[in-house]
Design a protein around this motif. Structure first.
Motif, short mmCIF file in Angstrom:
data_model
loop_
_atom_site.label_atom_id
_atom_site.label_comp_id
_atom_site.label_asym_id
_atom_site.label_seq_id
_atom_site.Cartn_x
_atom_site.Cartn_y
_atom_site.Cartn_z
N HIS A 1 0.82 -1.20 0.00
CA HIS A 1 0.00 0.00 0.00
C HIS A 1 0.86 1.26 0.00
N TYR B 1 1.69 2.03 -3.68
CA TYR B 1 0.58 2.61 -4.43
C TYR B 1 0.24 4.02 -3.93
N LYS C 1 2.76 6.46 -5.43
CA LYS C 1 2.45 6.74 -6.84
C LYS C 1 1.27 7.71 -6.94
N GLN C 2 0.25 7.47 -6.13
CA GLN C 2 -0.93 8.34 -6.16
C GLN C 2 -0.57 9.76 -5.72
N ILE D 1 -5.82 -7.09 -5.21
CA ILE D 1 -4.49 -7.23 -5.81
C ILE D 1 -4.28 -8.68 -6.25
N GLN E 1 -3.32 -4.33 -9.51
CA GLN E 1 -4.51 -3.88 -8.82
C GLN E 1 -5.74 -4.20 -9.67
#
Length: 367
Positions: A254, A257, A260-261, A341, A365
């Motif tokens: 997590h 991700y 990246k977000q 995932i 994802q």
């Protein structure tokens, strides 16, 4: 996913609490020295507060809360305000601010302490007569000097903690790694894409600013998912978790991700400021390491073990596989795979320096 506020709150509390402890310990030490010097007697009752158990408890609680208040101001506001200043500059500015703050606290708390000592209402003339004597006495000056010393020690701790990292500093103080220990840890090696061409395009000064903004943008996600930054190596970050922390709630995945977000949300800023938005690739692996203090001229907490070499090589394979993240089978087997995932096999790969191949996977994802 875990809620953002809880880990962030815990992170801030871990940084703020030591300020309260520092102030409390220093106040006890100063009180002990002064009491020894006066033979444990109040030699200036017209200006000084006689220390009783009630006064001692009130003073201890007040000093602890004042330290906490200073820590909160330092961590949440003032530390960020002067973070780009030289150490002596920000120390000077902060000393001025905190001395004014402590002056107000001193002037507010003395009448309360006098009221407790005299067992009189706070508006009693005896209380305010003692207060008027206090503010023109050597005791008042001595108190302000003691407060200035406590402020300086707190700022010194804050500066060292900021540069070494809070967890590293606590480990040094606690002596946790004075003797090498074996630990199971999760590692993430994260490398920026096209960093060489970016550095050439931006120039070294703008590239430095670019890296600083890049690291700052990633830090919230690392805190959110309980990661620790082990090293910054140029444009590469090594993030680590103790095994249980990294596997719990899939924190290590997590975290990837979320980072990246976070960069995607800030992409407009990067494009407008630097003409390009950063992205990265990451390799994840887990295993046993030996952890301890190392270094002769400069001490640091050091991890050593095959797991670091393997993680670094997994990260380099991201480009070959054209994937942003590659995970070892060792980690995949240990992690509780969430429903959203799915792990896609990339086959077995032989890594440089290892006789046995290692199975690699690419997490996908599911919408």
């Amino acid at each position: 996913m875990t809620h953002f506020s809880n880990p962030r709150l815990r992170y801030h509390l871990k940084r703020i609490l030591p300020f309260g402890i520092i102030w409390l310990v220093l106040s006890w030490f100063i009180l002990f020295i002064e009491s020894m010097a006066t033979g444990y007697e109040n030699q200036r009752p017209e200006t000084d507060i006689t220390v009783t158990w009630s006064i001692f408890l009130f003073a201890s609680l007040t000093v602890f809360l004042v330290g906490i208040a200073m820590g909160a101001v330092e961590v949440l506001w003032l530390g960020k305000l002067f973070k780009h200043k030289a150490f002596w500059q920000k120390t000077l500015y902060k000393m001025g601010f905190y001395l004014l703050f402590m002056l107000v606290i001193n002037l507010v708390t003395f009448p309360i302490a006098a009221s407790i000592e005299l067992q009189s209402p706070i508006m009693d003339t005896q209380v305010w007569h003692k207060f008027s004597n206090y503010i023109v006495s050597p005791t008042f000056l001595s108190t302000m000097v003691s407060l200035a010393f406590s402020i300086f020690v707190s700022l010194l701790y804050s500066g060292i903690s900021e540069h070494l990292g809070h967890n590293v500093l606590l480990n040094f103080f606690s002596g946790k790694y004075h003797h090498p220990e074996e630990e199971s840890r999760v590692f993430m090696f994260l490398d920026m894409k096209s960093s060489t061409s970016l550095a050439e395009k931006l120039g070294h000064q703008n590239y430095f600013k670019f890296l600083r903004d890049y690291y700052n943008q990633l830090s919230g996600s690392i805190i959110q998912y309980h990661g620790e930054v082990y090293q910054y190596i140029g444009d590469e970050i090594v993030i680590t978790w103790e095994q249980q922390e990294g596997l719990q709630n899939q924190n290590c995945l997590h975290c990837f991700y979320a980072m990246k977000q976070s960069l995607q949300k800030k992409s407009t800023y990067f494009e407008e400021t630097y003409g390009v938005a950063p992205s990265f690739r990451a390799g994840l692996h887990m295993g046993k390491v030996t952890t301890g203090e190392i270094g002769a001229l400069k001490k640091e907490i050091f991890f050593t073990g095959d797991v670091l070499n393997v993680t670094a090589r997994i990260q380099k394979l991201c480009k070959q596989f054209d994937r942003d993240i590659v995970v070892s089978d060792v980690l995949r087997q240990k992690i509780a795979v969430p429903e959203h995932i799915n792990f896609v096999s990339l086959g077995d790969m032989e890594l440089e320096g290892r006789s046995a191949p290692i199975a690699l996977f690419f997490p996908v994802q599911i919408p």
